[in-house]
Design a protein around this motif. Structure first.
Motif, PDB file in Angstrom:
ATOM      1  N   VAL A  10      35.572  33.951  44.362  1.00 43.17           N
ATOM      2  CA  VAL A  10      35.322  33.921  42.925  1.00 43.17           C
ATOM      3  C   VAL A  10      36.418  33.112  42.238  1.00 43.17           C
ATOM      4  CG1 VAL A  10      34.032  36.105  42.816  1.00 43.17           C
ATOM      5  CG2 VAL A  10      36.514  36.149  42.593  1.00 43.17           C
ATOM      6  N   THR A  11      36.046  32.452  41.182  1.00 39.71           N
ATOM      7  CA  THR A  11      37.021  31.710  40.397  1.00 39.71           C
ATOM      8  C   THR A  11      37.904  32.719  39.650  1.00 39.71           C
ATOM      9  OG1 THR A  11      35.641  31.639  38.417  1.00 39.71           O
ATOM     10  CG2 THR A  11      35.352  29.840  40.040  1.00 39.71           C
ATOM     11  N   PRO A  12      39.055  32.300  39.148  1.00 40.10           N
ATOM     12  CA  PRO A  12      39.862  33.217  38.334  1.00 40.10           C
ATOM     13  C   PRO A  12      39.082  33.782  37.145  1.00 40.10           C
ATOM     14  CG  PRO A  12      41.213  31.382  39.043  1.00 40.10           C
ATOM     15  CD  PRO A  12      39.787  31.054  39.440  1.00 40.10           C
ATOM     16  N   ALA A  13      38.230  32.977  36.528  1.00 45.66           N
ATOM     17  CA  ALA A  13      37.421  33.472  35.400  1.00 45.66           C
ATOM     18  C   ALA A  13      36.425  34.529  35.868  1.00 45.66           C
ATOM     19  CB  ALA A  13      36.696  32.313  34.724  1.00 45.66           C
ATOM     20  N   GLU A  14      35.803  34.309  37.038  1.00 46.42           N
ATOM     21  CA  GLU A  14      34.873  35.305  37.579  1.00 46.42           C
ATOM     22  C   GLU A  14      35.611  36.583  37.967  1.00 46.42           C
ATOM     23  OE1 GLU A  14      31.369  32.587  39.614  1.00 46.42           O
ATOM     24  OE2 GLU A  14      33.303  32.763  40.654  1.00 46.42           O
ATOM     25  N   LEU A  15      36.829  36.446  38.490  1.00 47.98           N
ATOM     26  CA  LEU A  15      37.617  37.626  38.822  1.00 47.98           C
ATOM     27  C   LEU A  15      37.930  38.429  37.563  1.00 47.98           C
ATOM     28  CD1 LEU A  15      39.138  39.385  40.872  1.00 47.98           C
ATOM     29  CD2 LEU A  15      41.126  37.898  40.519  1.00 47.98           C
ATOM     30  N   ALA A  16      38.301  37.739  36.493  1.00 52.32           N
ATOM     31  CA  ALA A  16      38.583  38.421  35.226  1.00 52.32           C
ATOM     32  C   ALA A  16      37.338  39.165  34.740  1.00 52.32           C
ATOM     33  CB  ALA A  16      39.062  37.424  34.177  1.00 52.32           C
ATOM     34  N   ARG A  17      36.176  38.528  34.853  1.00 50.68           N
ATOM     35  CA  ARG A  17      34.936  39.190  34.443  1.00 50.68           C
ATOM     36  C   ARG A  17      34.651  40.394  35.339  1.00 50.68           C
ATOM     37  NH1 ARG A  17      28.878  36.621  33.508  1.00 50.68           N
ATOM     38  NH2 ARG A  17      27.962  38.595  32.818  1.00 50.68           N
ATOM     39  N   ALA A  18      34.876  40.240  36.644  1.00 50.79           N
ATOM     40  CA  ALA A  18      34.643  41.343  37.579  1.00 50.79           C
ATOM     41  C   ALA A  18      35.525  42.542  37.242  1.00 50.79           C
ATOM     42  CB  ALA A  18      34.891  40.885  39.016  1.00 50.79           C
ATOM     43  N   LYS A  19      36.768  42.275  36.841  1.00 47.38           N
ATOM     44  CA  LYS A  19      37.672  43.370  36.478  1.00 47.38           C
ATOM     45  C   LYS A  19      37.136  44.169  35.289  1.00 47.38           C
ATOM     46  CE  LYS A  19      41.939  41.211  38.104  1.00 47.38           C
ATOM     47  NZ  LYS A  19      43.226  40.635  37.675  1.00 47.38           N
ATOM     48  N   ASP A  20      36.413  43.493  34.417  1.00 44.83           N
ATOM     49  CA  ASP A  20      35.834  44.154  33.236  1.00 44.83           C
ATOM     50  C   ASP A  20      34.455  44.730  33.487  1.00 44.83           C
ATOM     51  OD1 ASP A  20      38.035  43.620  31.628  1.00 44.83           O
ATOM     52  OD2 ASP A  20      37.229  41.685  30.954  1.00 44.83           O
ATOM     53  N   ASP A  21      33.760  44.224  34.521  1.00 48.79           N
ATOM     54  CA  ASP A  21      32.366  44.609  34.716  1.00 48.79           C
ATOM     55  C   ASP A  21      32.010  44.554  36.202  1.00 48.79           C
ATOM     56  OD1 ASP A  21      29.618  45.000  34.656  1.00 48.79           O
ATOM     57  OD2 ASP A  21      29.235  43.437  33.157  1.00 48.79           O
ATOM     58  N   LEU A  22      32.291  45.645  36.914  1.00 46.99           N
ATOM     59  CA  LEU A  22      32.004  45.683  38.352  1.00 46.99           C
ATOM     60  C   LEU A  22      30.508  45.681  38.653  1.00 46.99           C
ATOM     61  CD1 LEU A  22      34.806  47.932  39.858  1.00 46.99           C
ATOM     62  CD2 LEU A  22      34.339  45.528  40.344  1.00 46.99           C
ATOM     63  N   ASP A  23      29.678  46.132  37.701  1.00 44.99           N
ATOM     64  CA  ASP A  23      28.230  46.033  37.910  1.00 44.99           C
ATOM     65  C   ASP A  23      27.812  44.564  37.957  1.00 44.99           C
ATOM     66  OD1 ASP A  23      27.873  48.791  38.015  1.00 44.99           O
ATOM     67  OD2 ASP A  23      27.480  48.946  35.858  1.00 44.99           O
ATOM     68  N   TRP A  24      28.377  43.746  37.048  1.00 45.55           N
ATOM     69  CA  TRP A  24      28.107  42.313  37.084  1.00 45.55           C
ATOM     70  C   TRP A  24      28.593  41.734  38.411  1.00 45.55           C
ATOM     71  CZ3 TRP A  24      31.625  38.419  37.872  1.00 45.55           C
ATOM     72  CH2 TRP A  24      31.090  37.129  37.857  1.00 45.55           C
ATOM     73  N   ALA A  25      29.787  42.122  38.834  1.00 47.03           N
ATOM     74  CA  ALA A  25      30.360  41.589  40.072  1.00 47.03           C
ATOM     75  C   ALA A  25      29.473  41.931  41.271  1.00 47.03           C
ATOM     76  CB  ALA A  25      31.772  42.126  40.286  1.00 47.03           C
ATOM     77  N   TYR A  26      28.952  43.145  41.299  1.00 50.96           N
ATOM     78  CA  TYR A  26      28.086  43.555  42.403  1.00 50.96           C
ATOM     79  C   TYR A  26      26.813  42.709  42.429  1.00 50.96           C
ATOM     80  CZ  TYR A  26      25.455  46.552  45.590  1.00 50.96           C
ATOM     81  OH  TYR A  26      24.721  47.024  46.650  1.00 50.96           O
ATOM     82  N   ALA A  27      26.194  42.514  41.268  1.00 53.53           N
ATOM     83  CA  ALA A  27      24.991  41.683  41.177  1.00 53.53           C
ATOM     84  C   ALA A  27      25.317  40.238  41.567  1.00 53.53           C
ATOM     85  CB  ALA A  27      24.408  41.742  39.772  1.00 53.53           C
ATOM     86  N   HIS A  28      26.467  39.752  41.133  1.00 52.20           N
ATOM     87  CA  HIS A  28      26.910  38.396  41.459  1.00 52.20           C
ATOM     88  C   HIS A  28      27.100  38.256  42.978  1.00 52.20           C
ATOM     89  CE1 HIS A  28      28.538  34.508  40.427  1.00 52.20           C
ATOM     90  NE2 HIS A  28      29.736  34.786  40.925  1.00 52.20           N
ATOM     91  N   ALA A  29      27.702  39.251  43.594  1.00 55.41           N
ATOM     92  CA  ALA A  29      27.900  39.229  45.051  1.00 55.41           C
ATOM     93  C   ALA A  29      26.553  39.210  45.765  1.00 55.41           C
ATOM     94  CB  ALA A  29      28.729  40.434  45.492  1.00 55.41           C
ATOM     95  N   ARG A  30      25.613  39.993  45.301  1.00 52.15           N
ATOM     96  CA  ARG A  30      24.286  40.016  45.920  1.00 52.15           C
ATOM     97  C   ARG A  30      23.578  38.673  45.720  1.00 52.15           C
ATOM     98  NH1 ARG A  30      25.532  42.982  49.414  1.00 52.15           N
ATOM     99  NH2 ARG A  30      25.868  45.145  48.985  1.00 52.15           N
ATOM    100  N   ASP A  31      23.703  38.084  44.522  1.00 52.18           N
ATOM    101  CA  ASP A  31      23.065  36.786  44.250  1.00 52.18           C
ATOM    102  C   ASP A  31      23.613  35.688  45.155  1.00 52.18           C
ATOM    103  OD1 ASP A  31      21.552  37.931  42.249  1.00 52.18           O
ATOM    104  OD2 ASP A  31      22.794  37.162  40.605  1.00 52.18           O
ATOM    105  N   LEU A  32      24.894  35.766  45.487  1.00 49.51           N
ATOM    106  CA  LEU A  32      25.541  34.712  46.272  1.00 49.51           C
ATOM    107  C   LEU A  32      25.665  35.049  47.757  1.00 49.51           C
ATOM    108  CD1 LEU A  32      28.344  33.711  43.759  1.00 49.51           C
ATOM    109  CD2 LEU A  32      26.232  32.474  44.270  1.00 49.51           C
TER     110      LEU A  32
END
Length: 172
Positions: A10-32
């Motif tokens: 993940v990019t630093p920006a995506e990591l920052a978003r993941a820290k705020d929203d692990l549900d988004w991060a989980y969906a992002h991980a599944r998408d990729l």
């Protein structure tokens, strides 16, 4: 069913978003999950890889991740079956991550480790005694199987380091 080790660049920006929203991060991980440039799995070799790297003196916990998204001791709950669980669970507990600096350090350290280094002087009985998943007491090729995943791991970390990415780590 098996337990598999997974990584997502993940990019630093995506990591920052993941820290705020692990549900988004989980969906992002599944998408990729099928994108070989962004996602990598060690399959069932995760535990033996972590053990063998530690045995080589590798200091960065690349399999489990060095940083917590959540305070895992606070996030522990007892589920309806009476087992310890977590409020955030991506399969076998919450995800963790490696910062871009930790990824760069890991890539540099991995570059010097060969498949032979990883398994030199290791006896399969040592992994059985250490209770490394999966149970390998009856599989003689387990050490070389784990060692053969090393080139892919090295390449994944080298590309992540080159791009300045962080890596999210989890078991599922």
């Amino acid at each position: 069913m098996s337990i598999n080790g997974n990584w997502l660049r993940v990019t630093p920006a995506e990591l920052a978003r993941a820290k705020d929203d692990l549900d988004w991060a989980y969906a992002h991980a599944r998408d990729l999950s099928e994108d070989a440039d962004r996602a990598h799995s060690t399959g069932k070799a995760w535990h033996s890889l972590a053990y063998l790297l530690f045995r080589c003196g590798f200091g960065i916990p690349i399999v489990s991740g060095a940083e917590q998204f959540i305070d895992e001791s606070v996030g522990e709950v007892v589920n309806e079956h009476g087992f310890l669980a977590w409020e955030v669970d991506w399969g076998y507990g919450p995800p963790r991550y490696l910062t871009p600096g930790q990824v760069a350090a890991a890539a540099a350290e991995l570059a010097d480790i060969t498949e032979d280094d990883l398994i030199r002087d290791v006896d399969q009985a040592e992994l059985v005694e250490a209770e490394i998943y999966p149970d390998i007491s009856d599989r003689l090729g387990e050490l070389t199987w784990t060692a053969h995943c090393l080139p892919g791991v090295k390449q994944f970390f080298a590309l992540a380091a080159k791009d300045g990415d962080a890596i999210i780590c989890w078991l599922d």
